[in-house]
Design a protein around this motif. Structure first.
Motif, PDB file in Angstrom:
ATOM      1  N   TYR A  58       0.857  -1.184   0.000  1.00  0.00           N
ATOM      2  CA  TYR A  58       0.000   0.000   0.000  1.00  0.00           C
ATOM      3  C   TYR A  58       0.892   1.232   0.000  1.00  0.00           C
ATOM      4  CZ  TYR A  58      -3.977  -2.969   1.276  1.00  0.00           C
ATOM      5  OH  TYR A  58      -4.964  -3.931   1.291  1.00  0.00           O
ATOM      6  N   LEU A  59       0.331   2.336  -0.490  1.00  0.00           N
ATOM      7  CA  LEU A  59       1.062   3.595  -0.502  1.00  0.00           C
ATOM      8  C   LEU A  59       0.847   4.330   0.814  1.00  0.00           C
ATOM      9  CD1 LEU A  59       0.380   4.930  -4.120  1.00  0.00           C
ATOM     10  CD2 LEU A  59       2.396   3.728  -3.251  1.00  0.00           C
ATOM     11  N   ALA A  60       1.943   4.859   1.368  1.00  0.00           N
ATOM     12  CA  ALA A  60       1.888   5.651   2.596  1.00  0.00           C
ATOM     13  C   ALA A  60       2.605   6.973   2.347  1.00  0.00           C
ATOM     14  CB  ALA A  60       2.537   4.896   3.756  1.00  0.00           C
ATOM     15  N   VAL A  61       2.401   7.906   3.280  1.00  0.00           N
ATOM     16  CA  VAL A  61       2.997   9.238   3.165  1.00  0.00           C
ATOM     17  C   VAL A  61       4.390   9.202   3.769  1.00  0.00           C
ATOM     18  CG1 VAL A  61       2.696  11.685   3.688  1.00  0.00           C
ATOM     19  CG2 VAL A  61       0.695  10.230   3.336  1.00  0.00           C
ATOM     20  N   GLY A  62       5.391   9.538   2.958  1.00  0.00           N
ATOM     21  CA  GLY A  62       6.776   9.486   3.430  1.00  0.00           C
ATOM     22  C   GLY A  62       7.233  10.749   4.107  1.00  0.00           C
ATOM     23  N   ARG A  63       6.558  11.861   3.864  1.00  0.00           N
ATOM     24  CA  ARG A  63       6.887  13.136   4.509  1.00  0.00           C
ATOM     25  C   ARG A  63       5.631  14.001   4.527  1.00  0.00           C
ATOM     26  NH1 ARG A  63      10.703  15.949  -0.185  1.00  0.00           N
ATOM     27  NH2 ARG A  63       9.105  16.071  -1.827  1.00  0.00           N
ATOM     28  N   ASP A  64       5.614  15.006   5.401  1.00  0.00           N
ATOM     29  CA  ASP A  64       4.433  15.855   5.532  1.00  0.00           C
ATOM     30  C   ASP A  64       4.142  16.580   4.214  1.00  0.00           C
ATOM     31  OD1 ASP A  64       4.289  15.055   8.132  1.00  0.00           O
ATOM     32  OD2 ASP A  64       5.117  16.903   8.978  1.00  0.00           O
ATOM     33  N   VAL A  65       2.854  16.606   3.861  1.00  0.00           N
ATOM     34  CA  VAL A  65       2.405  17.293   2.650  1.00  0.00           C
ATOM     35  C   VAL A  65       1.339  18.303   3.064  1.00  0.00           C
ATOM     36  CG1 VAL A  65       1.340  17.041   0.373  1.00  0.00           C
ATOM     37  CG2 VAL A  65       2.872  15.247   1.244  1.00  0.00           C
ATOM     38  N   SER A  66       1.524  19.556   2.697  1.00  0.00           N
ATOM     39  CA  SER A  66       0.582  20.604   3.089  1.00  0.00           C
ATOM     40  C   SER A  66      -0.661  20.581   2.215  1.00  0.00           C
ATOM     41  CB  SER A  66       1.257  21.980   2.995  1.00  0.00           C
ATOM     42  OG  SER A  66       1.708  22.212   1.662  1.00  0.00           O
ATOM     43  N   VAL A  67      -1.719  21.214   2.700  1.00  0.00           N
ATOM     44  CA  VAL A  67      -2.977  21.282   1.959  1.00  0.00           C
ATOM     45  C   VAL A  67      -2.758  21.992   0.626  1.00  0.00           C
ATOM     46  CG1 VAL A  67      -5.345  22.144   1.994  1.00  0.00           C
ATOM     47  CG2 VAL A  67      -4.301  21.306   4.095  1.00  0.00           C
ATOM     48  N   GLY A  68      -3.255  21.393  -0.446  1.00  0.00           N
ATOM     49  CA  GLY A  68      -3.146  21.998  -1.759  1.00  0.00           C
ATOM     50  C   GLY A  68      -1.869  21.699  -2.497  1.00  0.00           C
ATOM     51  N   ALA A  69      -0.915  21.016  -1.840  1.00  0.00           N
ATOM     52  CA  ALA A  69       0.354  20.704  -2.498  1.00  0.00           C
ATOM     53  C   ALA A  69       0.177  19.564  -3.491  1.00  0.00           C
ATOM     54  CB  ALA A  69       1.412  20.341  -1.464  1.00  0.00           C
ATOM     55  N   GLN A  70       0.965  19.596  -4.555  1.00  0.00           N
ATOM     56  CA  GLN A  70       0.898  18.539  -5.566  1.00  0.00           C
ATOM     57  C   GLN A  70       1.747  17.351  -5.129  1.00  0.00           C
ATOM     58  OE1 GLN A  70       2.268  19.638  -9.516  1.00  0.00           O
ATOM     59  NE2 GLN A  70       0.700  18.348 -10.457  1.00  0.00           N
ATOM     60  N   ILE A  71       1.212  16.156  -5.298  1.00  0.00           N
ATOM     61  CA  ILE A  71       1.888  14.938  -4.856  1.00  0.00           C
ATOM     62  C   ILE A  71       3.017  14.579  -5.833  1.00  0.00           C
ATOM     63  CG2 ILE A  71       1.600  12.505  -4.264  1.00  0.00           C
ATOM     64  CD1 ILE A  71       0.140  14.421  -2.420  1.00  0.00           C
ATOM     65  N   THR A  72       4.191  14.281  -5.278  1.00  0.00           N
ATOM     66  CA  THR A  72       5.332  13.830  -6.063  1.00  0.00           C
ATOM     67  C   THR A  72       5.769  12.448  -5.585  1.00  0.00           C
ATOM     68  OG1 THR A  72       6.991  14.790  -4.579  1.00  0.00           O
ATOM     69  CG2 THR A  72       6.073  16.234  -6.289  1.00  0.00           C
ATOM     70  N   ALA A  73       6.659  11.822  -6.345  1.00  0.00           N
ATOM     71  CA  ALA A  73       7.142  10.493  -5.967  1.00  0.00           C
ATOM     72  C   ALA A  73       7.882  10.527  -4.632  1.00  0.00           C
ATOM     73  CB  ALA A  73       8.043   9.940  -7.063  1.00  0.00           C
ATOM     74  N   ALA A  74       8.531  11.657  -4.325  1.00  0.00           N
ATOM     75  CA  ALA A  74       9.279  11.773  -3.066  1.00  0.00           C
ATOM     76  C   ALA A  74       8.368  11.800  -1.851  1.00  0.00           C
ATOM     77  CB  ALA A  74      10.150  13.027  -3.092  1.00  0.00           C
ATOM     78  N   ASP A  75       7.073  12.055  -2.057  1.00  0.00           N
ATOM     79  CA  ASP A  75       6.131  12.109  -0.934  1.00  0.00           C
ATOM     80  C   ASP A  75       5.617  10.731  -0.539  1.00  0.00           C
ATOM     81  OD1 ASP A  75       6.253  14.924  -0.965  1.00  0.00           O
ATOM     82  OD2 ASP A  75       4.698  15.017  -2.523  1.00  0.00           O
ATOM     83  N   LEU A  76       5.903   9.702  -1.337  1.00  0.00           N
ATOM     84  CA  LEU A  76       5.285   8.395  -1.157  1.00  0.00           C
ATOM     85  C   LEU A  76       6.296   7.330  -0.780  1.00  0.00           C
ATOM     86  CD1 LEU A  76       3.017   8.477  -4.347  1.00  0.00           C
ATOM     87  CD2 LEU A  76       2.379   9.140  -2.023  1.00  0.00           C
ATOM     88  N   VAL A  77       5.854   6.388   0.023  1.00  0.00           N
ATOM     89  CA  VAL A  77       6.612   5.176   0.348  1.00  0.00           C
ATOM     90  C   VAL A  77       5.648   3.994   0.259  1.00  0.00           C
ATOM     91  CG1 VAL A  77       8.308   6.323   1.826  1.00  0.00           C
ATOM     92  CG2 VAL A  77       6.186   5.452   2.825  1.00  0.00           C
ATOM     93  N   ALA A 106      -4.160  18.171   4.927  1.00  0.00           N
ATOM     94  CA  ALA A 106      -2.758  17.980   5.287  1.00  0.00           C
ATOM     95  C   ALA A 106      -2.479  16.489   5.461  1.00  0.00           C
ATOM     96  CB  ALA A 106      -2.437  18.737   6.572  1.00  0.00           C
ATOM     97  N   LEU A 107      -1.436  16.000   4.816  1.00  0.00           N
ATOM     98  CA  LEU A 107      -1.045  14.594   4.911  1.00  0.00           C
ATOM     99  C   LEU A 107       0.172  14.492   5.822  1.00  0.00           C
ATOM    100  CD1 LEU A 107      -1.344  13.618   1.130  1.00  0.00           C
ATOM    101  CD2 LEU A 107      -3.081  13.454   2.910  1.00  0.00           C
ATOM    102  N   LEU A 108       0.079  13.629   6.827  1.00  0.00           N
ATOM    103  CA  LEU A 108       1.139  13.495   7.819  1.00  0.00           C
ATOM    104  C   LEU A 108       2.041  12.312   7.495  1.00  0.00           C
ATOM    105  CD1 LEU A 108      -0.869  14.174  11.106  1.00  0.00           C
ATOM    106  CD2 LEU A 108       0.389  15.792   9.674  1.00  0.00           C
ATOM    107  N   SER A 109       3.318  12.497   7.707  1.00  0.00           N
ATOM    108  CA  SER A 109       4.285  11.439   7.452  1.00  0.00           C
ATOM    109  C   SER A 109       3.980  10.197   8.290  1.00  0.00           C
ATOM    110  CB  SER A 109       5.697  11.942   7.783  1.00  0.00           C
ATOM    111  OG  SER A 109       6.651  10.916   7.649  1.00  0.00           O
ATOM    112  N   GLY A 110       4.057   9.030   7.662  1.00  0.00           N
ATOM    113  CA  GLY A 110       3.826   7.776   8.371  1.00  0.00           C
ATOM    114  C   GLY A 110       2.391   7.293   8.331  1.00  0.00           C
ATOM    115  N   THR A 111       1.477   8.070   7.738  1.00  0.00           N
ATOM    116  CA  THR A 111       0.086   7.640   7.657  1.00  0.00           C
ATOM    117  C   THR A 111      -0.190   6.985   6.313  1.00  0.00           C
ATOM    118  OG1 THR A 111      -0.596   9.828   6.844  1.00  0.00           O
ATOM    119  CG2 THR A 111      -0.672   9.448   9.228  1.00  0.00           C
ATOM    120  N   LEU A 112      -1.207   6.144   6.293  1.00  0.00           N
ATOM    121  CA  LEU A 112      -1.599   5.466   5.064  1.00  0.00           C
ATOM    122  C   LEU A 112      -2.287   6.466   4.144  1.00  0.00           C
ATOM    123  CD1 LEU A 112      -1.321   2.479   4.173  1.00  0.00           C
ATOM    124  CD2 LEU A 112      -3.701   2.173   4.832  1.00  0.00           C
TER     125      LEU A 112
END
Length: 218
Positions: A58-77, A106-112
């Protein structure tokens, strides 16, 4: 000439043979324990292999992502979990479908990663505002609201003895994010509206005088 003391000393020479027998018994016991431990380890390895083989990526959040930010490969684990109907996760093989979308919360690091937290377009767009609307059962459709859905916000004007009810204004909006309330049937819906409609929606929402309806194609 052999004396009685000499005979007594000779009869005690049988002790080393008894020690050899005891050492062999101890070695056999240790060998049995080792075999048992090997069997336990083998069973544990089989169980671990079975557990790992049942997990899915499954994809999880690798680092904090702010509201409205565009998702990149570096944001995912990628994480591996046992499949469960209660897991609202994004399968690990859908990375290409996620990259390029925007975080509606807002997406928090370590969450699904949750697909409902992503939208296709940036928000708020130029000339738009995002307003939170708390709704009760009966103020919104029973069908699930999805980010990106087109909706209408209809106000429920109250009539008085001196003044008849005015025409209820209808405001077009787009669902950005939905948070289920503590009570069944309630929810807080973030919607994007025109910049000029933002203050109106906020005032009506604070008074509990908004009804949300889905439009065709939502």
């Amino acid at each position: 000439m052999t004396t009685t003391d000499d005979v007594a000393s000779l009869t005690t020479v049988t002790i080393p043979q008894r020690r050899v027998v005891r050492e062999r018994s101890v070695r056999r016991g240790r060998l049995g324990v080792a075999v048992a431990l090997m069997a336990v380890c083998a069973l544990g390895a089989v169980a671990l292999f079975g557990y790992v083989s049942r997990t899915q990526p499954y994809l999880a959040v690798g680092r904090d992502v702010s509201v409205g930010a565009q998702i990149t490969a570096a944001d995912l684990v990628t994480v591996h979990l046992n499949p469960d109907p209660g897991i609202a996760g994004v399968p690990g093989d859908r990375t290409d479908q996620v990259i390029g979308k925007y975080a509606s919360v807002a997406l928090l690091s370590g969450t699904l990663l949750n697909a409902n937290a992503l939208v296709d377009k940036p928000f708020p767009a130029p000339g738009e505002q995002v307003v939170g609307v708390s709704l009760k059962a009966g103020q919104m459709p029973s069908a699930p609201l999805r980010p990106g859905a087109s909706v209408l916000l209809v106000s429920t004007e109250e009539s008085t003895q001196d003044k008849p009810a005015a025409a209820a204004p209808t405001i077009r909006a787009t669902v950005v994010h939905v948070i289920a309330g503590a009570r069944d049937g309630t929810a807080t819906v973030s919607v994007a509206v025109g910049e000029s409609d933002g203050p109106v929606v906020a005032r009506l929402a604070a008074q509990g005088r908004l009804v949300l309806t889905l439009t065709s194609g939502s």
